[in-house]
Design a protein around this motif. Structure first.
Motif, PDB file in Angstrom:
ATOM      1  N   GLU A  36       0.812  -1.216   0.000  1.00  0.00           N
ATOM      2  CA  GLU A  36       0.000   0.000   0.000  1.00  0.00           C
ATOM      3  C   GLU A  36       0.849   1.272   0.000  1.00  0.00           C
ATOM      4  O   GLU A  36       0.319   2.370   0.194  1.00  0.00           O
ATOM      5  N   GLY A  37       2.168   1.136  -0.180  1.00  0.00           N
ATOM      6  CA  GLY A  37       3.016   2.303  -0.340  1.00  0.00           C
ATOM      7  C   GLY A  37       3.607   2.883   0.919  1.00  0.00           C
ATOM      8  O   GLY A  37       4.153   3.994   0.900  1.00  0.00           O
ATOM      9  N   ARG A  38       3.577   2.147   2.039  1.00  0.00           N
ATOM     10  CA  ARG A  38       4.139   2.652   3.295  1.00  0.00           C
ATOM     11  C   ARG A  38       5.516   2.072   3.592  1.00  0.00           C
ATOM     12  O   ARG A  38       5.998   2.165   4.718  1.00  0.00           O
ATOM     13  N   GLY A  39       6.145   1.465   2.607  1.00  0.00           N
ATOM     14  CA  GLY A  39       7.405   0.769   2.852  1.00  0.00           C
ATOM     15  C   GLY A  39       8.462   1.617   3.522  1.00  0.00           C
ATOM     16  O   GLY A  39       9.210   1.130   4.384  1.00  0.00           O
ATOM     17  N   GLU A  40       8.564   2.900   3.178  1.00  0.00           N
ATOM     18  CA  GLU A  40       9.610   3.757   3.743  1.00  0.00           C
ATOM     19  C   GLU A  40       9.196   4.435   5.040  1.00  0.00           C
ATOM     20  O   GLU A  40      10.014   5.100   5.692  1.00  0.00           O
ATOM     21  N   LYS A  41       7.945   4.278   5.417  1.00  0.00           N
ATOM     22  CA  LYS A  41       7.474   4.926   6.641  1.00  0.00           C
ATOM     23  C   LYS A  41       7.994   4.199   7.872  1.00  0.00           C
ATOM     24  O   LYS A  41       8.161   2.974   7.880  1.00  0.00           O
ATOM     25  N   ALA A  42       8.237   4.952   8.966  1.00  0.00           N
ATOM     26  CA  ALA A  42       8.702   4.350  10.217  1.00  0.00           C
ATOM     27  C   ALA A  42       7.580   3.552  10.867  1.00  0.00           C
ATOM     28  O   ALA A  42       6.533   4.103  11.208  1.00  0.00           O
ATOM     29  N   MET A 237       1.801  -2.407  19.542  1.00  0.00           N
ATOM     30  CA  MET A 237       2.095  -3.173  18.338  1.00  0.00           C
ATOM     31  C   MET A 237       0.894  -3.277  17.410  1.00  0.00           C
ATOM     32  O   MET A 237       0.930  -2.763  16.287  1.00  0.00           O
ATOM     33  N   THR A 238      -0.189  -3.908  17.848  1.00  0.00           N
ATOM     34  CA  THR A 238      -1.244  -4.192  16.869  1.00  0.00           C
ATOM     35  C   THR A 238      -2.005  -2.938  16.446  1.00  0.00           C
ATOM     36  O   THR A 238      -2.375  -2.805  15.274  1.00  0.00           O
ATOM     37  N   PHE A 239      -2.252  -1.994  17.350  1.00  0.00           N
ATOM     38  CA  PHE A 239      -2.996  -0.794  16.954  1.00  0.00           C
ATOM     39  C   PHE A 239      -2.238   0.022  15.905  1.00  0.00           C
ATOM     40  O   PHE A 239      -2.797   0.348  14.851  1.00  0.00           O
ATOM     41  N   PRO A 240      -0.955   0.382  16.174  1.00  0.00           N
ATOM     42  CA  PRO A 240      -0.256   1.142  15.126  1.00  0.00           C
ATOM     43  C   PRO A 240      -0.059   0.354  13.842  1.00  0.00           C
ATOM     44  O   PRO A 240      -0.182   0.913  12.738  1.00  0.00           O
ATOM     45  N   LEU A 241       0.233  -0.948  13.929  1.00  0.00           N
ATOM     46  CA  LEU A 241       0.433  -1.728  12.707  1.00  0.00           C
ATOM     47  C   LEU A 241      -0.857  -1.889  11.908  1.00  0.00           C
ATOM     48  O   LEU A 241      -0.824  -1.970  10.676  1.00  0.00           O
ATOM     49  N   TRP A 242      -1.989  -1.933  12.569  1.00  0.00           N
ATOM     50  CA  TRP A 242      -3.251  -2.122  11.856  1.00  0.00           C
ATOM     51  C   TRP A 242      -3.546  -0.929  10.944  1.00  0.00           C
ATOM     52  O   TRP A 242      -4.076  -1.090   9.838  1.00  0.00           O
ATOM     53  N   VAL A 243      -3.190   0.272  11.389  1.00  0.00           N
ATOM     54  CA  VAL A 243      -3.534   1.474  10.619  1.00  0.00           C
ATOM     55  C   VAL A 243      -2.341   2.070   9.875  1.00  0.00           C
ATOM     56  O   VAL A 243      -2.482   3.079   9.182  1.00  0.00           O
ATOM     57  N   GLY A 244      -1.159   1.476  10.014  1.00  0.00           N
ATOM     58  CA  GLY A 244       0.021   2.037   9.371  1.00  0.00           C
ATOM     59  C   GLY A 244       0.623   3.194  10.138  1.00  0.00           C
ATOM     60  O   GLY A 244       1.278   4.068   9.557  1.00  0.00           O
ATOM     61  N   GLY A 245       0.426   3.217  11.456  1.00  0.00           N
ATOM     62  CA  GLY A 245       1.002   4.248  12.303  1.00  0.00           C
ATOM     63  C   GLY A 245       2.411   3.884  12.746  1.00  0.00           C
ATOM     64  O   GLY A 245       3.064   3.018  12.161  1.00  0.00           O
ATOM     65  N   THR A 246       2.874   4.547  13.806  1.00  0.00           N
ATOM     66  CA  THR A 246       4.227   4.332  14.311  1.00  0.00           C
ATOM     67  C   THR A 246       4.179   3.959  15.785  1.00  0.00           C
ATOM     68  O   THR A 246       3.461   4.595  16.570  1.00  0.00           O
ATOM     69  N   ALA A 247       4.946   2.931  16.156  1.00  0.00           N
ATOM     70  CA  ALA A 247       5.075   2.511  17.552  1.00  0.00           C
ATOM     71  C   ALA A 247       6.393   3.019  18.125  1.00  0.00           C
ATOM     72  O   ALA A 247       7.430   2.945  17.457  1.00  0.00           O
ATOM     73  N   VAL A 248       6.345   3.523  19.348  1.00  0.00           N
ATOM     74  CA  VAL A 248       7.551   3.926  20.064  1.00  0.00           C
ATOM     75  C   VAL A 248       7.800   2.900  21.163  1.00  0.00           C
ATOM     76  O   VAL A 248       6.923   2.640  21.991  1.00  0.00           O
ATOM     77  N   LEU A 249       8.993   2.302  21.161  1.00  0.00           N
ATOM     78  CA  LEU A 249       9.338   1.265  22.131  1.00  0.00           C
ATOM     79  C   LEU A 249      10.431   1.757  23.070  1.00  0.00           C
ATOM     80  O   LEU A 249      11.413   2.360  22.629  1.00  0.00           O
ATOM     81  N   ALA A 250      10.260   1.470  24.357  1.00  0.00           N
ATOM     82  CA  ALA A 250      11.263   1.813  25.366  1.00  0.00           C
ATOM     83  C   ALA A 250      11.423   0.614  26.286  1.00  0.00           C
ATOM     84  O   ALA A 250      10.473   0.202  26.961  1.00  0.00           O
ATOM     85  N   ALA A 251      12.609   0.047  26.312  1.00  0.00           N
ATOM     86  CA  ALA A 251      12.846  -1.169  27.082  1.00  0.00           C
ATOM     87  C   ALA A 251      12.910  -0.950  28.591  1.00  0.00           C
ATOM     88  O   ALA A 251      12.510  -1.825  29.354  1.00  0.00           O
ATOM     89  N   PRO A 252      13.418   0.185  29.104  1.00  0.00           N
ATOM     90  CA  PRO A 252      13.562   0.329  30.553  1.00  0.00           C
ATOM     91  C   PRO A 252      12.228   0.290  31.304  1.00  0.00           C
ATOM     92  O   PRO A 252      11.155   0.476  30.718  1.00  0.00           O
ATOM     93  N   ARG A 253      12.354   0.093  32.606  1.00  0.00           N
ATOM     94  CA  ARG A 253      11.176   0.100  33.476  1.00  0.00           C
ATOM     95  C   ARG A 253      10.466   1.449  33.364  1.00  0.00           C
ATOM     96  O   ARG A 253      11.110   2.497  33.334  1.00  0.00           O
ATOM     97  N   PRO A 254       9.135   1.464  33.320  1.00  0.00           N
ATOM     98  CA  PRO A 254       8.407   2.717  33.073  1.00  0.00           C
ATOM     99  C   PRO A 254       8.264   3.602  34.312  1.00  0.00           C
ATOM    100  O   PRO A 254       7.233   3.604  34.986  1.00  0.00           O
ATOM    101  N   THR A 255       9.299   4.341  34.630  1.00  0.00           N
ATOM    102  CA  THR A 255       9.248   5.327  35.697  1.00  0.00           C
ATOM    103  C   THR A 255       8.691   6.636  35.150  1.00  0.00           C
ATOM    104  O   THR A 255       8.658   6.849  33.932  1.00  0.00           O
ATOM    105  N   PRO A 256       8.281   7.560  36.016  1.00  0.00           N
ATOM    106  CA  PRO A 256       7.858   8.868  35.515  1.00  0.00           C
ATOM    107  C   PRO A 256       8.935   9.546  34.671  1.00  0.00           C
ATOM    108  O   PRO A 256       8.632  10.096  33.599  1.00  0.00           O
ATOM    109  N   ASP A 257      10.195   9.513  35.114  1.00  0.00           N
ATOM    110  CA  ASP A 257      11.259  10.166  34.355  1.00  0.00           C
ATOM    111  C   ASP A 257      11.406   9.558  32.964  1.00  0.00           C
ATOM    112  O   ASP A 257      11.558  10.277  31.960  1.00  0.00           O
ATOM    113  N   MET A 258      11.370   8.226  32.879  1.00  0.00           N
ATOM    114  CA  MET A 258      11.512   7.569  31.576  1.00  0.00           C
ATOM    115  C   MET A 258      10.350   7.915  30.667  1.00  0.00           C
ATOM    116  O   MET A 258      10.545   8.259  29.494  1.00  0.00           O
ATOM    117  N   THR A 259       9.136   7.856  31.176  1.00  0.00           N
ATOM    118  CA  THR A 259       7.984   8.133  30.320  1.00  0.00           C
ATOM    119  C   THR A 259       7.968   9.590  29.864  1.00  0.00           C
ATOM    120  O   THR A 259       7.627   9.875  28.705  1.00  0.00           O
TER     121      THR A 259
END
Length: 527
Positions: A36-42, A237-259
């Motif tokens: 559908e033409g989104r190959g170069e999109k993040a 994962m599934t919500f952004p991939l279903w519509v062709g959006g972008t997912a942001v991933l952060a591996a560390p524990r979700p503290t207020p500072d990290m988020t």
């Protein structure tokens, strides 16, 4: 329809999905975006600086599926994943599905004995894990009575993908075939492998992601809740991939500072958290002033969101938190507040394509306003628990209904109000009492950050409320006699007098599952 396609049918009162006879769900979630033409999109951006396009994602998914096939991982064989939030999670999850195997993401916060149980219970053919978790995974493998044929670190997986062909014909499936498992979070003490079908992620992505949240191609999704459990799997994962959006991933524990760092860096439009994290973020906002202006909607699940946290978050940030209820067995949220319809202190109304009943002990519907066990019906519910026929029969009921184990009531305007887990309800003075109601009142006090309430027998063997409190300022501890009296009066002024706690414990933290659910059974065990 073409192979692997799905149509959304909106004729009549309720939307529905129509699937192709041949349907492997990896195709619409991953492969179609290139066509559908989104190959170069993040598709993915990560906190450590990676950016993965949709074309690169599709290639790595194909390579991973081919690698599993060359390793001898057969269709329907289980692939355990103890993998942090990173692109490799996507490659392995979708690669396994495309090749016909069954991915099983596991909670990355568990201990060796838990992993040993799941290795043995699943009879997995393969196990892939991030190096960070080796201290728990490797003893589990050594002790397990079953040994997966293939064990790989994610670093080794990436190294081996380079020489593998990216072209992979999707394994022939139908929408009702098994697709992946998720183990329940253990809020009642014992995890069970919920078996989900090929269609289930489509249902949650379309009817909650698109219809309820309005997720679209321009959205950037950041979930503090991790990929390994149902809530995070949809959010990140599934919500952004279903519509062709972008997912942001952060591996560390979700503290207020990290988020806050992730939000300021990546400017997500949708942010997904849990009530305990929102409470911690509110406390952190007393000293920090992050730019949260990119966020269109915040979402909460995992535990009921107290109305006071909703109100304070809106006052401090100008952003609304949309609270809802979902479960591992239903895959994601099936009752929710929405952008156009919010009532603080409730879970909202039904998500399109789901139905609900509130039933009494006799299994019959109770009158509106009366509490009972919540049953739900919808296209994303798990078909069974692996190797647990009795638990399956207790939960997956006749005609597709699912018993959530949650106690709910529906108010006069049709909003669903959470009263607690069925086994957490207290009978105080002969009257059923919700621990959630008492906790919500306690959290309204400015000195209380978190609260949990359980039942405890007094000297006459009568059940009374017992409170476990995390203070906003730990320095307020020490002699808590005056504070107990203050909280006692606070509860009695806001609730029926018999609902005040008779015992008080001030602790540094409450026991929780990885989804943020309070494990009240552990507090009862401490008595």
């Amino acid at each position: 329809m073409k192979d692997h396609c799905v149509d959304v049918v909106r004729d009549g009162d309720r939307p529905a999905l129509r699937f192709a006879d041949r349907f492997n769900v990896a195709v619409p979630f991953v492969d179609r975006h290139v066509a559908e033409g989104r190959g170069e999109k993040a598709a993915i951006r990560t906190l450590d600086g990676q950016e993965i396009s949709y074309a690169a994602l599709a290639e790595s998914v194909g390579r991973c599926g081919n690698l599993l096939k060359t390793m001898g991982v057969a269709p329907d064989a289980r692939v355990l994943m103890i993998v942090k939030d990173c692109p490799e999670f996507f490659y392995l999850f979708w690669g396994a599905i495309k090749a016909g195997a069954i991915p099983v993401p596991l909670n990355t916060l568990l201990r060796a004995k838990d992993y040993q149980y799941m290795i043995e219970d699943s009879q997995a053919a393969a196990l892939v894990y991030s190096p960070e978790f080796s201290a728990e995974v490797e003893p589990a493998l050594a002790a397990a009575g079953h040994t997966p044929s293939h064990v790989l670190l994610t670093d080794d997986l990436l190294d081996r993908l380079g020489g593998v062909d990216a072209a992979l014909e999707p394994y022939p499936r139908s929408a009702d075939d098994d697709c992946f498992w998720l183990y329940s979070s253990g809020s009642t003490g014992f995890p069970k492998g919920a078996i989900h079908r090929q269609r289930d992620m489509v249902v949650t992505s379309e009817f909650y992601g698109v219809d309820t949240l309005g997720v679209g191609e321009d959205d950037v999704c950041f979930s503090a809740a991790k990929l390994f459990f149902a809530y995070g799997l949809g959010n990140a994962m599934t919500f952004p991939l279903w519509v062709g959006g972008t997912a942001v991933l952060a591996a560390p524990r979700p503290t207020p500072d990290m988020t806050f760092e992730v939000i300021e860096t990546f400017k997500p439009t949708l942010y997904f958290g849990v009530p305990t994290l929102y409470a911690a973020q509110l406390a952190a906002l007393d000293q920090a002033s992050p730019d949260l202006s990119s966020i269109r909607w915040c979402v909460s699940a995992g535990e009921a969101l107290p109305a006071d946290i909703f109100r304070r978050w809106k006052e401090r940030t100008g952003t609304v938190i949309l609270d809802g209820i979902g479960s591992t067995e239903a895959l994601h949220i099936f009752i929710s507040n929405t952008p156009d319809d919010q009532r603080p202190g409730t879970s909202g109304r039904m998500v399109p394509c789901y139905d609900a009943r509130i039933v009494g002990e006799d299994g019959q519907p109770v009158p509106r306003g009366e509490a009972g066990t919540l049953l739900i019906l919808g296209g994303s519910t798990a078909r069974a628990y692996w190797n647990k026929p009795e638990k399956t029969a207790e939960t997956m009921l006749a005609d597709g209904w699912l018993s959530t184990g949650d106690t709910y009531r529906q108010d006069e305007d049709g909003y669903y109000v959470y009263e607690g887990r069925a086994d957490d309800m207290l009978k105080v003075g002969g009257i059923w009492t919700s621990p959630v109601e008492i906790e919500a009142r306690l959290i309204e006090h400015p000195k209380v950050l978190e609260a949990a309430v359980v039942g405890r027998a007094d000297d006459e063997d009568l059940i009374k409320p017992e409170a476990w409190i995390v203070l906003t300022d730990a320095a307020q501890g020490g002699d808590t006699t005056a504070l107990q009296a203050e909280l006692h009066d606070h509860v009695k002024q806001g609730l029926a007098p018999y609902k005040y706690p008779r015992w008080w414990h001030f602790v540094d933290e409450l026991p929780k599952t990885a989804t943020g659910k309070i494990q009240r059974f552990k507090l009862r065990a401490d008595d």
